[in-house]
Design an enzyme around this catalytic site. Sequence first.
Site, short mmCIF file in Angstrom:
data_model
loop_
_atom_site.label_atom_id
_atom_site.label_comp_id
_atom_site.label_asym_id
_atom_site.label_seq_id
_atom_site.Cartn_x
_atom_site.Cartn_y
_atom_site.Cartn_z
N ASP A 131 27.14 59.65 -4.28
CA ASP A 131 27.46 60.89 -3.58
C ASP A 131 26.17 61.63 -3.29
O ASP A 131 25.15 61.43 -3.98
CB ASP A 131 28.40 61.76 -4.42
CG ASP A 131 29.07 62.84 -3.58
OD1 ASP A 131 28.91 62.82 -2.34
OD2 ASP A 131 29.76 63.72 -4.14
N GLU A 140 15.68 57.81 4.98
CA GLU A 140 17.00 57.20 4.86
C GLU A 140 17.45 57.18 3.40
O GLU A 140 16.65 56.94 2.49
CB GLU A 140 16.97 55.76 5.41
CG GLU A 140 16.64 55.68 6.89
CD GLU A 140 17.76 56.23 7.74
OE1 GLU A 140 18.87 56.42 7.23
OE2 GLU A 140 17.51 56.48 8.94
N ASP A 161 30.61 58.07 -1.25
CA ASP A 161 31.18 59.35 -0.80
C ASP A 161 30.21 60.01 0.18
O ASP A 161 29.03 59.67 0.23
CB ASP A 161 31.43 60.26 -2.01
CG ASP A 161 32.53 61.27 -1.75
OD1 ASP A 161 32.85 61.50 -0.58
OD2 ASP A 161 33.07 61.84 -2.72
N HIS A 169 28.95 62.76 -8.14
CA HIS A 169 28.97 64.13 -7.59
C HIS A 169 28.47 65.13 -8.62
O HIS A 169 27.67 66.02 -8.31
CB HIS A 169 30.38 64.49 -7.14
CG HIS A 169 30.54 65.94 -6.79
ND1 HIS A 169 30.05 66.48 -5.61
CD2 HIS A 169 31.11 66.98 -7.47
CE1 HIS A 169 30.31 67.77 -5.58
NE2 HIS A 169 30.97 68.10 -6.70
#
EC number: 3.1.26.-
Length: 1046
Positions: free
Chosen positions: A818, A856, A888, A1021
Amino acid sequence: MDPKRPTFPSPPGVIRAPWQQSTEDQSQLLDQPSLGRARGLIMPIDEPLPGRGRAFSVPGEMPVRFGRGITQSIAAEPLVGMARGVRLPMEEGGFGRGRGFLLPTPEPTVGIGRGAAIGPVPTLDIQKAEVEEKMPELQAEVAPTVAKVGSPGTGSSLVSMFRGLGIEPGKTWGRGAAPVGRGAAGDMGADLQPKPTIIGASLTPEREEVRSEESISFLGRGFTGFGRAAMPHMTVGRGPIGPLSPSPSVAAPFSLISASSASEDAPVAPGTPPKVEVKIETVKEPLQKIGTKGSPIPIGSNYIPICCKNDAVFQYHVTFTPNVESLSMRFGMMKEHRPTTGEVVAFDGSILYLPKRLEEVVHLKAERKTDNQEIDIKIQLTKILPPSSDLCIPFYNVVLRRVMKILGLKLVGRNHYDPNAVVILGKHRLQVWPGYSTSIKHTDGGLYLVVDVSHKVLRNDSVLDVMNLIYQGSRESFQDECTKEFVGSIVITRYNNRTYRIDDIEWSKSPKDTFTLADGSVTTFVDYYRKNYGITIKELDQPLLIHRPKERSRPGGKVITGEILLLPELSFMTGIPEKMRKDFRAMKDLTMHINVGAQQHTQSLKQLLHNINSNNEALSELGRWGLSISQEILVTQGRTLPSETICLHSASFVTSPAVDWSRELVRDPSISTVPLNCWAVFYPRRATDQAEELVTTFSRVAGPMGMRVERPIRVELRDDRTETFVKSIHSQLTSEPRVQLVVCIMTGNRDDLYSAIKKLCCIQSPVPSQAINVRTISQPQKLRSVAQKILLQINCKLGGELWTVNVPLKYLMVIGVDVHHDTSKKSRSVMGFVASLNSMLTKWYSRVTFQMPNEEIINGFRVCLLAALQKYYEVNHAFPEKIVIYRDGVSDGQLKTVEHYEIPQILKCFETIPNYEPKLAFIVVQKRISTTLYSYGSDHFGTPSPGTVLDHTVTNRDWVDFYLMAHSIRQGCGLPTHYITVYNTANLTPDHLQRLTFKMCHLYWNWPGTIRVPAPCKYAHKLAFLSGQYLHSEPAIQLSEKLFFL
C-alpha cells in the site's frame, strides 16, 4: 523474408514451383492460381489444386525447408504430403485434409482428418464451361449473407498486410477468397504452369538464376485443393475474387510489383468514387471468471440497465484545410453545418461521433472569420461502433450530466446535489446536501448507469467567520494558526457552487486590490462581485485565499495556469470539523443523515429513476442518442462463500454469522505468546492511579490468554511535555538494554508527543512501543475489556501469533503493498510492504521505502521483495513456490501500467536467484469504488452477509475480477471491495482466488473478525501510515519481523 534465414538453392536442372518462388522472392506470379485461406465448404473443382500439407517430398539430398516430413526422391508421378510424415504414392491428382464437410461432387471425393492416409482418388473431370454455368446460381445463394466492404485504399491496414510481398491492392483479399487451400504445394508440371508475367518487379541476376533452376517440392498442409480451402471459380468470403486461372486474354486480377512500389494506388475505373477503410469494432469474448463455491443468493446492486435503441454509433475524422488551430473556431464551423450532421453530435475538435451515417467522405465549406479564408472541412467515416462501445461512454456521461441539470440538481465537484432538500443541523452549524454520484459503465453484463447516494457537508460559517474565532483565541500567532487551519482544506463558493482547495493565504492583498479580466480590462474584487453576482463585500480588509489549479487544457485550447484568488467572506468550509469528529454525540447526529441503510439507499435510487422517466425533457435528451434508462434496480445471483475455521493454540471453531470471535480469543490461549519479562511504563504524575490499575488488570487477564506478564519498571514523570517523555525513555533504554516493551500513558490526543515517542522507539532505539490515551483506561467498567485488547496487541508487537485459518497451499508467500503520502514532504510518498514467512501465515516481514514523484514505485518494491525472499529462505530453507501479491492503491487508469511495467520488473527479480521460477498471482485491491451490493428477498433490500461474492454482470470486461464483501456491516450499505487479477501463472482458479482472499480477510490481528481488505494489505497500510504521518523515515531493520506498527 527473414534475413537471418539461410537460403537453399535448388539442384541444377530443377524448376522451382511458382508458388514456392513467391515465398522466397516476396512476390507472386500473375497468372498462377490465387492462394486464399477459405474455411468454407468444399466444392468440386476442375483440376488438382495445391493445398498445404505438413509433410512433403523433395528430390535427392535437397535440404528440407517446409513441413515436418522426410526427404525422398520423387518418381515421375507426384507424391502427396500426408499429415505429419505419412507418405503415400498417388497415381494421379491428390487430396488434402478436410476438417469440415465435403459437398457431393460428380464423383465421390474424400476429405480426411489429421494423420489419415487414403489411396488414390481420381481427378474430377469437370469442364470450365460447366463451372461457369453454375456460378450465377451459387452467387445468388451466397450473396444475402455476404457483407459488402469496399476495397481498401492506399492507407488501408489490409494493404499493409501485403506490403513488401509485391502485391498491388487491386482486389480485396478476403478470408475465403482464393479457391485454393491454405498454401501452394507440389508441381503440376511445367507444361501446365502459366507463363509468369512480372510487372514492375526487378530481379537480381542471382534471383533469375535461381528461377531458372528446376525443383520439385511441396508447401502447405495439403496437396490438392480438397480440404479446408478448395473451392471452384466463385466469389466467396469477404471480398470479390477473380477467376482462379485467368486465360491469357483476360486481365489478371493482381499486378505483382516490387516492395518499393507496393504503396502505389491501385488502378480504378474512371468515375469510381474513392474507397476508405471503415473498421467495425468487434465484440470481446467474455473472460472465464465465474466461481462455483458457496451458496447461491439473490443480490441487488446500484447498477441500472440502459437500453440502446440505435444500431450503431458512427465515428468520423474531421480535417480542416488549411488547418484551423483554435478549437473554438472548429466548434463554430461545425455548428454552421448542423443541417448536414444533425443536431445530435459529439465533437472534440478532430473526432466526430454521430448516431447517423453520412457518406463515407463529405466535403463542407466554411469561412474563417478572422481573415475570411475559405476552409475545406473533410468528414471521413473511420469506424462503426456498437452503441455500448467504450468510445461512446464519455459522451454518454455528458448526456447524463445534462439530464441531471434538467432535473434541477446542482453540480458540485463531480457529483450532483439537490439544494432544495438541504438538511440543517443548526446545533452544529452544519448543512447536509443530499445528492447522487452517477456514471455510465460498460461491464460484462452490458451498459449500466451506476448511481450512488452522496452527501455534501457544508458549514454555516464562512472562512472569514472562522478567522475571527481564531483571532479571538490567539492574536499573537494568528497567521500561523490560520495557515494550519485552512491550507489543504476544501471550500465552496456558493455564488457558482464550485469547490476549491486552499493552497495558501495572501495576507498582503484585499478586496480593494485590482486584477485583470480575460478581456484585458482591470477591476477591483469589490466591483467584480457587485457587477457579476450582485454581491456587496462587507469586510474590505480581509486577506485573500489562493487556489493553484493543476495545469490543464479547456475546450478552445486555453491552458489554465496561475492562481485563483478567493474572498474568505464568500468561501464556506466543507467537510466535518476536526473537533466535531471527536464529539461522539455530534457525530451520531450527523451519521443519522449520512449513513443510510440499504432500504433507504434503494428508495433514493428509485426516486431518481422515477424523476428521470417522468420528465419529458430528460427522456428527449436521452432519446437523441437512443438511450433509455430502466426504472428497476439490477438483481442478479451472487454467492456466499463457506464459513472459515479459526485455529488457536489448542482450540478451533467455525466463525459465527457475524464473524466475531472476540470472546473465544480471550478465553483460549493464542497460537504462541511471548513472556513479558522486562518492560517499562512511563506516565505523568496525574495519571498514576490509572497506570497502576492498568498494570494490575494486565496481571488478572493475561493467564486465560496464555500470556505471562511480570511487574514492569514504573517511571513517573513530573509533567507530560514531549521533552520529558523522550529523555526519560532514552535514559531507561540506555541503562536497561533488555527492555522488551515501552508503554506510554499520555493525556489528550497529542500528535507531537506520539510522533516523538515513535521516532525514538522505531528508529533511534528500536523497541516495540505502546501508546495509551489516559481517557481509554479511565472507565473502570470497561477496563478489563480494554486491557485484554491491549495485551493482544502487545503480544503481536513482541512477535507472538494470535490465530490463523487453514490455507491448503504449501510454500506460499502472501504479500501486501500500500502507498501513503508523506505529510512532511507533500511530493513524497511512502510504500508499505508486508510479506508472510511461513505456511501458517502467522509470521510477517515488513519494509518501508520512500520515493519521489518521478521515481517509480517498483524500484523500492524490488528491494523489499528480494529481502523478503531471502528471509523466507532463512526461515523455511526453501524459496516459496507460489507468490500472491495484493496491491492496494491502484486506480483503473493505472492497471495497464502495472501489467506492462511493474509485473515484468517483478519477474526480473526472480531471475537474480539461480534456477528459481515461482508462480505469481498479482491482484489489485480497490476500496474506493461506486459499487454497492444489497441482499434481496421478498421485494426487500438489505445488507449482504460477510462472504458475499459477485463475479459476473457488473464486473470488468477486460480483467478477471470479482467483488467481495468480507466484513460485517452494522450500519449503512454493503460496500464491497473490488479485486482485479492482473497476472496469474499460479494456476489459481476464480474459486481459489476468491476463497484465498476471503481467508486473508480473517487474519488481521487488531480486530477479532473479518475486515474489508486482506490482512497483508491492512498491515501495509498501517505501516505506510505510521512512516509517512509520524516517522518520516524508514523504521529500523531490527523491527522488520514484528508487527510493531499495530
